[in-house]
Design a protein around this motif. Sequence first.
Motif, PDB file in Angstrom:
ATOM      1  N   HIS A 530       0.814  -1.228   0.000  1.00 35.53           N
ATOM      2  CA  HIS A 530       0.000   0.000   0.000  1.00 35.53           C
ATOM      3  C   HIS A 530       0.848   1.279   0.000  1.00 35.53           C
ATOM      4  N   THR A 531       1.819   1.324   0.899  1.00 38.18           N
ATOM      5  CA  THR A 531       2.600   2.567   1.021  1.00 38.18           C
ATOM      6  C   THR A 531       3.675   2.701  -0.066  1.00 38.18           C
ATOM      7  N   THR A 532       3.835   1.665  -0.909  1.00 31.33           N
ATOM      8  CA  THR A 532       4.706   1.852  -2.083  1.00 31.33           C
ATOM      9  C   THR A 532       3.887   2.406  -3.254  1.00 31.33           C
ATOM     10  N   ILE A 533       2.560   2.421  -3.098  1.00 34.20           N
ATOM     11  CA  ILE A 533       1.676   2.919  -4.170  1.00 34.20           C
ATOM     12  C   ILE A 533       1.198   4.342  -3.889  1.00 34.20           C
ATOM     13  N   ILE A 534       0.805   4.604  -2.636  1.00 36.26           N
ATOM     14  CA  ILE A 534       0.125   5.890  -2.389  1.00 36.26           C
ATOM     15  C   ILE A 534       0.979   7.146  -2.613  1.00 36.26           C
ATOM     16  N   PRO A 535       2.326   7.104  -2.474  1.00 37.48           N
ATOM     17  CA  PRO A 535       3.033   8.352  -2.799  1.00 37.48           C
ATOM     18  C   PRO A 535       2.833   8.752  -4.264  1.00 37.48           C
ATOM     19  N   PHE A 536       2.585   7.762  -5.128  1.00 39.09           N
ATOM     20  CA  PHE A 536       2.553   8.011  -6.575  1.00 39.09           C
ATOM     21  C   PHE A 536       1.136   8.025  -7.136  1.00 39.09           C
ATOM     22  N   THR A 537       0.145   7.946  -6.264  1.00 39.68           N
ATOM     23  CA  THR A 537      -1.255   8.039  -6.698  1.00 39.68           C
ATOM     24  C   THR A 537      -1.881   9.171  -5.875  1.00 39.68           C
ATOM     25  N   ARG A 538      -2.456   8.826  -4.734  1.00 46.35           N
ATOM     26  CA  ARG A 538      -3.016   9.824  -3.820  1.00 46.35           C
ATOM     27  C   ARG A 538      -2.015  10.937  -3.519  1.00 46.35           C
ATOM     28  N   GLY A 539      -0.758  10.570  -3.363  1.00 43.51           N
ATOM     29  CA  GLY A 539       0.276  11.542  -2.983  1.00 43.51           C
ATOM     30  C   GLY A 539       0.541  12.592  -4.050  1.00 43.51           C
ATOM     31  N   LEU A 540       0.153  12.355  -5.302  1.00 44.68           N
ATOM     32  CA  LEU A 540       0.356  13.360  -6.341  1.00 44.68           C
ATOM     33  C   LEU A 540      -0.575  14.545  -6.128  1.00 44.68           C
ATOM     34  N   ALA A 541      -1.648  14.322  -5.369  1.00 39.68           N
ATOM     35  CA  ALA A 541      -2.603  15.398  -5.095  1.00 39.68           C
ATOM     36  C   ALA A 541      -2.069  16.342  -4.024  1.00 39.68           C
ATOM     37  N   GLY A 542      -1.319  15.806  -3.051  1.00 40.45           N
ATOM     38  CA  GLY A 542      -0.802  16.654  -1.979  1.00 40.45           C
ATOM     39  C   GLY A 542      -0.571  15.849  -0.713  1.00 40.45           C
ATOM     40  N   PRO A 543      -0.287  16.565   0.392  1.00 41.11           N
ATOM     41  CA  PRO A 543       0.069  15.914   1.658  1.00 41.11           C
ATOM     42  C   PRO A 543      -0.955  14.874   2.123  1.00 41.11           C
ATOM     43  N   ILE A 544      -0.451  13.846   2.781  1.00 38.54           N
ATOM     44  CA  ILE A 544      -1.294  12.739   3.259  1.00 38.54           C
ATOM     45  C   ILE A 544      -1.136  12.600   4.762  1.00 38.54           C
ATOM     46  N   ASP A 545      -2.230  12.741   5.502  1.00 36.88           N
ATOM     47  CA  ASP A 545      -2.191  12.459   6.941  1.00 36.88           C
ATOM     48  C   ASP A 545      -2.424  10.958   7.133  1.00 36.88           C
ATOM     49  N   TYR A 546      -1.371  10.185   6.880  1.00 35.65           N
ATOM     50  CA  TYR A 546      -1.482   8.719   6.952  1.00 35.65           C
ATOM     51  C   TYR A 546      -1.415   8.237   8.392  1.00 35.65           C
ATOM     52  N   THR A 547      -0.795   9.045   9.259  1.00 36.06           N
ATOM     53  CA  THR A 547      -0.570   8.747  10.676  1.00 36.06           C
ATOM     54  C   THR A 547       0.302   7.508  10.885  1.00 36.06           C
ATOM     55  N   PRO A 548       1.594   7.626  10.513  1.00 38.17           N
ATOM     56  CA  PRO A 548       2.545   6.523  10.694  1.00 38.17           C
ATOM     57  C   PRO A 548       3.063   6.467  12.126  1.00 38.17           C
ATOM     58  N   GLY A 549       4.010   5.578  12.354  1.00 34.71           N
ATOM     59  CA  GLY A 549       4.736   5.573  13.625  1.00 34.71           C
ATOM     60  C   GLY A 549       4.206   4.604  14.658  1.00 34.71           C
ATOM     61  N   ILE A 550       3.507   3.541  14.237  1.00 36.59           N
ATOM     62  CA  ILE A 550       3.075   2.535  15.218  1.00 36.59           C
ATOM     63  C   ILE A 550       4.275   1.643  15.557  1.00 36.59           C
ATOM     64  N   PHE A 551       4.560   1.537  16.845  1.00 39.44           N
ATOM     65  CA  PHE A 551       5.689   0.717  17.309  1.00 39.44           C
ATOM     66  C   PHE A 551       5.206  -0.649  17.802  1.00 39.44           C
ATOM     67  N   ASP A 552       4.065  -0.662  18.499  1.00 41.53           N
ATOM     68  CA  ASP A 552       3.520  -1.946  18.962  1.00 41.53           C
ATOM     69  C   ASP A 552       2.674  -2.501  17.818  1.00 41.53           C
ATOM     70  N   LEU A 553       3.356  -3.167  16.886  1.00 45.58           N
ATOM     71  CA  LEU A 553       2.738  -3.491  15.601  1.00 45.58           C
ATOM     72  C   LEU A 553       1.627  -4.526  15.704  1.00 45.58           C
ATOM     73  N   LYS A 554       1.694  -5.352  16.755  1.00 47.48           N
ATOM     74  CA  LYS A 554       0.690  -6.427  16.850  1.00 47.48           C
ATOM     75  C   LYS A 554      -0.344  -6.168  17.949  1.00 47.48           C
ATOM     76  N   PHE A 555      -0.146  -5.121  18.698  1.00 48.14           N
ATOM     77  CA  PHE A 555      -1.054  -4.715  19.803  1.00 48.14           C
ATOM     78  C   PHE A 555      -1.826  -5.912  20.365  1.00 48.14           C
ATOM     79  N   GLU A 556      -1.078  -6.876  20.877  1.00 48.97           N
ATOM     80  CA  GLU A 556      -1.673  -8.162  21.280  1.00 48.97           C
ATOM     81  C   GLU A 556      -2.673  -8.042  22.425  1.00 48.97           C
ATOM     82  N   LYS A 557      -2.585  -6.944  23.187  1.00 47.04           N
ATOM     83  CA  LYS A 557      -3.539  -6.770  24.292  1.00 47.04           C
ATOM     84  C   LYS A 557      -4.901  -6.287  23.798  1.00 47.04           C
ATOM     85  N   TYR A 558      -4.968  -5.851  22.542  1.00 42.14           N
ATOM     86  CA  TYR A 558      -6.202  -5.236  22.061  1.00 42.14           C
ATOM     87  C   TYR A 558      -6.765  -6.022  20.874  1.00 42.14           C
TER      88      TYR A 558
END
Length: 709
Positions: A530-558
Amino acid sequence: MAFTASIILFPNKERLLPMKNIIKIITGFTLLVSLTFCSPERPLVNSPDGAIKLSFNLKNGVPGYSVSKDGKTIIDTSFLGFEFKSVPSMSDGFELSSLEHNAFKENWKPLWGEKEEVVNEYNELVVNLIQPDELKRKVIVRFRLFNDGIGFRYEFPRQPNLDKFVIMNELTQFKLTADHKAWWIPGDHDSYEYKYTTSKVSEIDISKTEYAERPDRFVSHPKSVNTPITMQSDDGLYLAFHEANLTDYAGMTLIVTENLTFEADLVPWANGDRVRAEAPFTTPWRTIIIADDIDELYNSNLVLNLNEPNKLKDVSWIEPMKYIGVWWEMHIGKSQWAKVDIEGSWAGSGLPHGATTENTKRYIDFAAERGIKGILVEGWNAGWEYWGADTTGFFDFVTPYNDFDINYLVNYAKEKGVELVGHHETSGDVINYDERLEDAFKFYNELGIRSVKTGYAGQIRPKGERHHGQFNVRHYRRVVETAAKYNVMVNAHEPIKDTGIRRTYPNMLTREGVRGMEFNAWSDGNPPEHTTIIPFTRGLAGPIDYTPGIFDLKFEKYRQPNRVHTTLAKQLALYVVLYSPLNMAADMPENYIGNPAFEFIERVPVNWDETIVVDGEIGDYTTFARRNGSNWFLGSITDEAPRNKKISLSFLDDNKTYIARIFRDGDDIDYDTNPTSVAIEEIKVTNTSALDIKLAKSGGVAIIFTPNN
Ligand code: NOJ
Ligand code: CA
């Protein structure tokens, strides 16, 4: 030369600086020469570098155009025009009344963005058309040719026989010359939140996408797509169709017809009207990026250049920043937006309220310690218990829940040198939001809150209106203008697509309009590609508030078995690959505290002087390098395929040694069992170095280059 008499060579003089006049005169001269060689039926205009050529034609009174690059036709004769309601259409019976040629060049500096300076250079062909019947109605088609593509729009001048009119169909076409590979999402009238499909243009069919699983969705045709849609020809040329300066019009979707032609299909009003207009009236620009390589594709500025310059006088309050937020915890099911439980609410019944004073202080403390400026709090205001219920008017945007002491928190943040980010979820109830808009922004302004995230998660009210129709386009613009009046920056979720208005309203910082991080919390998630595609599709329109930066990738408690479909190092790389001037560190403080990888998020800028796409195959992998002052940042990501690659550092400055601080997938990385392993190391490099990097399955690498002196 029978034709020259009707050509006005140098109109609009007042808009030109002296230097630009010189350019105009030179171009005017070349034009006179070239016109003698082209027939009046096919006026021509070239891009400034001569590579792209557009020819206009009238076939039996129907206007059309075609485009070539380096002598090869890339858009075959495509027709233009309109069908109206109640009054005769403007689709045929045209004659050419006159032509104008202009040239223009300027360099302008965005207040913030991916680069410090933008070149706006084009040649223009203005085609004045008339229907010579008793109504004598006129329309102008204005074409602009840039080195990286074209834009054109329709202009209806003030005239006796065209006053108020309703567009029922815009007949604009884009006829391809081959069945290119395309990356596309369905032409949904309310949402851009889809996985991208990769297919031949002829194979576009939304019934094979997630659209089929969303019965609440509205699309007018099974072969319709939203823009930007990006394509690549067999010989590597990129084409992307979109629009610029969507101000008072319907959003444009595109329908693919049998003969590889995309036809404009405007999102209707509830009663079926497409656009309600009154002359003088101009449409948005229809744009085609034409790029030889992926760097030229991403770095194209034509959408921005087709917008008006900054309209805001005082911009001292506009400042890109990173933010953290009481947000992910609601999406993964640790807490909920509402304070009160109501059966059936979307807010997440049974869970504790997230936006409490105590919890918010925790986020403020972390942000202040780790150099993050903003703290978003969702669920702070009364009404969330009705979110998703079939009722209206439940948010007033100024009443906090009684466990959220907004005045105290505003001051607490201020003392610590950070600030709250406001939140207006409307649930799509535009009637209610419009009524309260002034008060809502005034409230934030008085508190000193200078950014707001808006949201439209729900069907638009009035019922039958669509997120992307003219009704809501007008609304979204009113929000940006009202925000500007109260010195507030906007981050819009469930927005209308970006068409470059940040140039005119630099308080319109960022928006969603993409299948963002949240989908990993409560759905099958975003696939590794997904993120190898969106810079070159949606991203051509302008900034994207994708909200990256998840560290607990599997959030096993939730929420299980959901997870984020990347490694942790790839999360870091997304800060370079995706651009957003308001950029979130989306995870919760407890998942950042004590993790040395957070250093990258702390140091990565939200404003850049230069951007280079170092490599990329859309859907497979990409590497971005961005410069801020004398430091460079690099982000490289891959899809589900692990990769070893060599990255040339030739983008670095000559004759300098840099310390490269590398955050990469750890040696014991395992996408399934150990995706959070990150190795941090430092080496010295120059611009003749090449880095050998190893990317895990859905992995990444993020690097900071600082000059060593
Ligand atoms: C959808 C937005 O995209 C998301 O970020 C937000 O948390 C919810 N709506 C609630 O406003
Ligand atoms: Ca959303």
